[in-house]
Design a protein around this motif. Structure first.
Motif, PDB file in Angstrom:
ATOM      1  N   GLU A 431      -2.116  11.023  10.593  1.00  0.00           N
ATOM      2  CA  GLU A 431      -2.340  11.288   9.170  1.00  0.00           C
ATOM      3  C   GLU A 431      -1.091  11.077   8.327  1.00  0.00           C
ATOM      4  O   GLU A 431      -1.179  11.021   7.096  1.00  0.00           O
ATOM      5  N   THR A 432       0.075  10.980   8.953  1.00  0.00           N
ATOM      6  CA  THR A 432       1.313  10.778   8.182  1.00  0.00           C
ATOM      7  C   THR A 432       1.607   9.304   7.910  1.00  0.00           C
ATOM      8  O   THR A 432       2.583   8.987   7.219  1.00  0.00           O
ATOM      9  N   ILE A 433       0.770   8.408   8.431  1.00  0.00           N
ATOM     10  CA  ILE A 433       1.022   6.969   8.304  1.00  0.00           C
ATOM     11  C   ILE A 433       0.195   6.411   7.151  1.00  0.00           C
ATOM     12  O   ILE A 433      -1.007   6.686   7.049  1.00  0.00           O
ATOM     13  N   PRO A 434       0.791   5.625   6.258  1.00  0.00           N
ATOM     14  CA  PRO A 434       0.056   5.080   5.108  1.00  0.00           C
ATOM     15  C   PRO A 434      -1.122   4.207   5.523  1.00  0.00           C
ATOM     16  O   PRO A 434      -1.133   3.598   6.598  1.00  0.00           O
ATOM     17  N   VAL A 435      -2.116   4.125   4.626  1.00  0.00           N
ATOM     18  CA  VAL A 435      -3.321   3.326   4.852  1.00  0.00           C
ATOM     19  C   VAL A 435      -3.193   2.002   4.101  1.00  0.00           C
ATOM     20  O   VAL A 435      -2.929   1.989   2.895  1.00  0.00           O
ATOM     21  N   VAL A 436      -3.360   0.914   4.817  1.00  0.00           N
ATOM     22  CA  VAL A 436      -3.251  -0.416   4.204  1.00  0.00           C
ATOM     23  C   VAL A 436      -4.270  -0.556   3.070  1.00  0.00           C
ATOM     24  O   VAL A 436      -5.444  -0.206   3.216  1.00  0.00           O
ATOM     25  N   GLY A 437      -3.781  -1.039   1.932  1.00  0.00           N
ATOM     26  CA  GLY A 437      -4.637  -1.241   0.773  1.00  0.00           C
ATOM     27  C   GLY A 437      -4.892   0.006  -0.041  1.00  0.00           C
ATOM     28  O   GLY A 437      -5.598  -0.059  -1.063  1.00  0.00           O
ATOM     29  N   GLN A 438      -4.284   1.154   0.383  1.00  0.00           N
ATOM     30  CA  GLN A 438      -4.601   2.402  -0.309  1.00  0.00           C
ATOM     31  C   GLN A 438      -3.388   3.269  -0.637  1.00  0.00           C
ATOM     32  O   GLN A 438      -3.286   3.776  -1.756  1.00  0.00           O
ATOM     33  N   THR A 439      -2.463   3.462   0.307  1.00  0.00           N
ATOM     34  CA  THR A 439      -1.414   4.461   0.108  1.00  0.00           C
ATOM     35  C   THR A 439      -0.044   3.959   0.555  1.00  0.00           C
ATOM     36  O   THR A 439       0.075   2.976   1.287  1.00  0.00           O
ATOM     37  N   GLY A 440       0.986   4.684   0.114  1.00  0.00           N
ATOM     38  CA  GLY A 440       2.344   4.428   0.571  1.00  0.00           C
ATOM     39  C   GLY A 440       2.837   3.037   0.216  1.00  0.00           C
ATOM     40  O   GLY A 440       2.405   2.415  -0.760  1.00  0.00           O
ATOM     41  N   THR A 441       3.759   2.543   1.017  1.00  0.00           N
ATOM     42  CA  THR A 441       4.365   1.232   0.748  1.00  0.00           C
ATOM     43  C   THR A 441       3.454   0.071   1.111  1.00  0.00           C
ATOM     44  O   THR A 441       3.813  -1.087   0.888  1.00  0.00           O
ATOM     45  N   VAL A 442       2.260   0.349   1.669  1.00  0.00           N
ATOM     46  CA  VAL A 442       1.303  -0.723   2.000  1.00  0.00           C
ATOM     47  C   VAL A 442       0.063  -0.648   1.102  1.00  0.00           C
ATOM     48  O   VAL A 442      -0.959  -1.269   1.401  1.00  0.00           O
ATOM     49  N   ARG A 443       0.143   0.100   0.010  1.00  0.00           N
ATOM     50  CA  ARG A 443      -1.035   0.323  -0.839  1.00  0.00           C
ATOM     51  C   ARG A 443      -1.551  -0.950  -1.506  1.00  0.00           C
ATOM     52  O   ARG A 443      -2.754  -1.048  -1.814  1.00  0.00           O
ATOM     53  N   SER A 444      -0.683  -1.925  -1.747  1.00  0.00           N
ATOM     54  CA  SER A 444      -1.120  -3.153  -2.418  1.00  0.00           C
ATOM     55  C   SER A 444      -1.407  -4.279  -1.437  1.00  0.00           C
ATOM     56  O   SER A 444      -1.700  -5.406  -1.845  1.00  0.00           O
ATOM     57  N   LEU A 445      -1.357  -4.003  -0.146  1.00  0.00           N
ATOM     58  CA  LEU A 445      -1.493  -5.040   0.882  1.00  0.00           C
ATOM     59  C   LEU A 445      -2.958  -5.181   1.310  1.00  0.00           C
ATOM     60  O   LEU A 445      -3.648  -4.179   1.540  1.00  0.00           O
ATOM     61  N   ALA A 446      -3.426  -6.420   1.412  1.00  0.00           N
ATOM     62  CA  ALA A 446      -4.743  -6.756   1.977  1.00  0.00           C
ATOM     63  C   ALA A 446      -5.899  -6.083   1.251  1.00  0.00           C
ATOM     64  O   ALA A 446      -6.941  -5.808   1.856  1.00  0.00           O
ATOM     65  N   ARG A 447      -5.741  -5.824  -0.036  1.00  0.00           N
ATOM     66  CA  ARG A 447      -6.828  -5.212  -0.797  1.00  0.00           C
ATOM     67  C   ARG A 447      -8.036  -6.146  -0.845  1.00  0.00           C
ATOM     68  O   ARG A 447      -7.902  -7.352  -0.948  1.00  0.00           O
TER      69      ARG A 447
END
Length: 520
Positions: A431-447
């Motif tokens: 739960e501490t790891i960002p979600v791709v396309g949604q949160t953290g430093t990967v929030r804008s990736l692979a949307r």
């Protein structure tokens, strides 16, 4: 019955043709169809090979490792045993180790203490802020905990509540838990004065950073002036060569400094047209323990508590100069947020200071004799080796990945992540790891792709390096770990690298985790 020569030849040709047809048909019927998951793996590998051969990474290296979490089985290994820079993906290993060793409910404590005696509201002795490595002390990130101004006020109130109105002695920032120079020796000098290169202390405060505010000039190329710092740091001096750039060009400032040095150099550019005609950038405190003592000293004086001596610090390699006057008495104890909260901020916001703090704290919990960053790395390495992880090629030099010398293999990363997936604290770690396309430093990736919402990943980026590592759910529901490292990609190819990595992410979630593996 006689066979004529031409009839015999024809008969033999027909017989051979019939036999060939029979055996070919039999072979066709007996050959198993290639599994769909194997085809998906081969397609993904071809994509990676094309990436490696293309203009973006032709002169660099792409590495990919994919493992099944439940048993650590490797599915894909492409350049997976080459030691390459990890950048900030290393934080996954550091935070996983901290959570496994310390537990999710671990908290740091910081003690406010005094020694000597109190008589007629006069303390003949010193007041100490004893740090135990908390990286979040005074941080603004946690609404339920004191930020810097509230923390200083609470300490001042605690001193007064102890019956002290005058201190015949010093306010001491005690960072002696670490008696070495805590800055990793392989960190680039150009990073040390900037907030992301802030050195660790046993007494961290305000995330060991400050802001310096510039007044831009009236035109492009004009000189700037330094307006102030926040918090106030009158003991720092600046050599300012920052100039003015066009509007909306952002932060181009680099701060050169070093641990325990109160002289800093400001270089680069700031933009025109900012609100209130000022622009701020973040720098690192050269001695966080001294700043803690300095800030509390000022707060006490402001609250009419007089102090006879100046603020001082000790620890972090400094010689001991404070004269102790007996056993210390606890005045106040500050507790940090839970370790899970600290780790989530670390992985979501990629905070180097927090990762370095976890490395040292975890190492001390494993081996009480640890006294350096190198020894802490050794303790972390030994821990995962004891779990059966193959760490051939594992050459990390810090806990955050800021070191450009440190390296690991993609195989190392997925080996540790898969082993962590079998630990009892894994659900909290996940739960501490960002979600791709949604949160953290990967929030804008692979949307807008199948990967968005289906991959948890930590990103990593230093000059010429892009890296991602974490977990994904395969098409058949199997949990998998992965690591992709791109090293020395071609300058100017950032967008091409990002686009290809997004396609690789889509390929990952299309795999089946229960199928056969394919190695390089």
């Amino acid at each position: 019955m006689r066979f004529f020569p031409h009839f015999r030849a024809s008969f033999l040709l027909v017989l051979v043709a019939t036999l060939l047809t029979f055996f070919t048909s039999s072979a066709t019927f007996s050959q198993p169809r290639q599994p769909a998951d194997s085809l998906a793996i081969q397609q993904l590998l071809r994509q990676v090979e094309t990436f490696q051969a293309g203009p973006a990474v032709r002169y660099g290296t792409v590495a990919l490792s994919v493992r099944r979490v439940r048993d650590g089985e490797e599915f894909i290994g492409y350049n997976a045993r080459l030691s390459l820079p990890s950048a900030s993906t290393l934080k996954l290993i550091t935070t996983a180790t901290a959570l496994a060793v310390l537990g999710p409910n671990y908290t740091y404590t910081t003690n406010l203490e005094y020694d000597g005696t109190i008589k007629d509201s006069v303390l003949t002795g010193n007041v100490y802020i004893r740090g135990m490595g908390d990286p979040s002390l005074g941080s603004w990130r946690f609404p339920a905990y004191y930020d810097l101004p509230a923390l200083l006020k609470s300490w001042s109130d605690a001193v007064r509540a102890a019956g002290i109105q005058k201190i015949q002695g010093l306010v001491v920032g005690d960072a002696s838990l670490y008696d070495d120079l805590t800055t990793p020796g392989t960190w680039p000098f150009g990073d040390l004065g900037n907030y992301y290169g802030a050195s660790l202390s046993a007494l961290n405060i305000n995330e060991n950073l400050f802001r310096v505010f510039f007044r831009p000039g009236k035109s492009v190329g004009a000189t700037t002036s330094v307006l102030r710092t926040d918090p106030v740091l009158p003991y720092l001096t600046f050599r300012n060569t920052v100039t003015t750039d066009a509007a909306n060009t952002g932060d181009q400032v680099n701060i050169y400094g070093a641990p325990f040095s109160n002289q800093q150099w400001l270089t680069g550019k700031v933009p025109l047209g900012e609100p209130a005609n000022e622009f701020s950038v973040k720098g690192s405190l050269p001695d966080p323990a001294f700043f803690a003592a300095f800030a509390l000293h000022n707060q006490l004086v402001q609250d009419t508590i007089t102090i006879s001596g100046p603020p001082v610090s000790e620890g972090g390699g400094l010689p001991k100069t404070v004269v102790y006057t007996g056993k210390r008495t606890l005045i106040n104890q500050h507790k940090s947020p839970l370790l899970t909260e600290l780790i989530q901020q670390t992985n979501y916001q990629s905070i180097n200071l927090y990762a370095e703090a976890f490395l040292r704290t975890t190492a001390l919990a494993l081996t009480k004799s640890v006294r350096s960053t190198d020894a802490s790395v050794d303790a972390l390495t030994a821990y995962w080796k004891s779990k059966g992880v193959d760490l051939s090629g594992f050459r990390i030099r810090d806990g955050s990945g800021l070191s450009t010398v440190g390296a690991l293999t993609a195989d190392n990363m997925t080996g540790i992540l898969s082993a962590m997936g079998r630990e009892k604290v894994f659900p909290q770690f996940y739960e501490t790891i960002p979600v791709v396309g949604q949160t953290g430093t990967v929030r804008s990736l692979a949307r807008g792709t199948a990967a968005a919402g289906n991959i948890r990943a930590k990103s990593g980026s230093i000059e010429g390096v892009r890296a991602y590592a974490g977990y994904f759910t395969a098409a058949d529901g199997e949990r998998m770990s992965f690591c992709v490292l791109v090293n020395k990609f071609t300058p100017g190819q950032n967008r091409a690298v990002t686009s290809t990595l997004e396609k690789i992410f889509v390929g990952l979630v299309g795999l089946n985790g229960k199928g056969e593996r394919v190695k390089e």
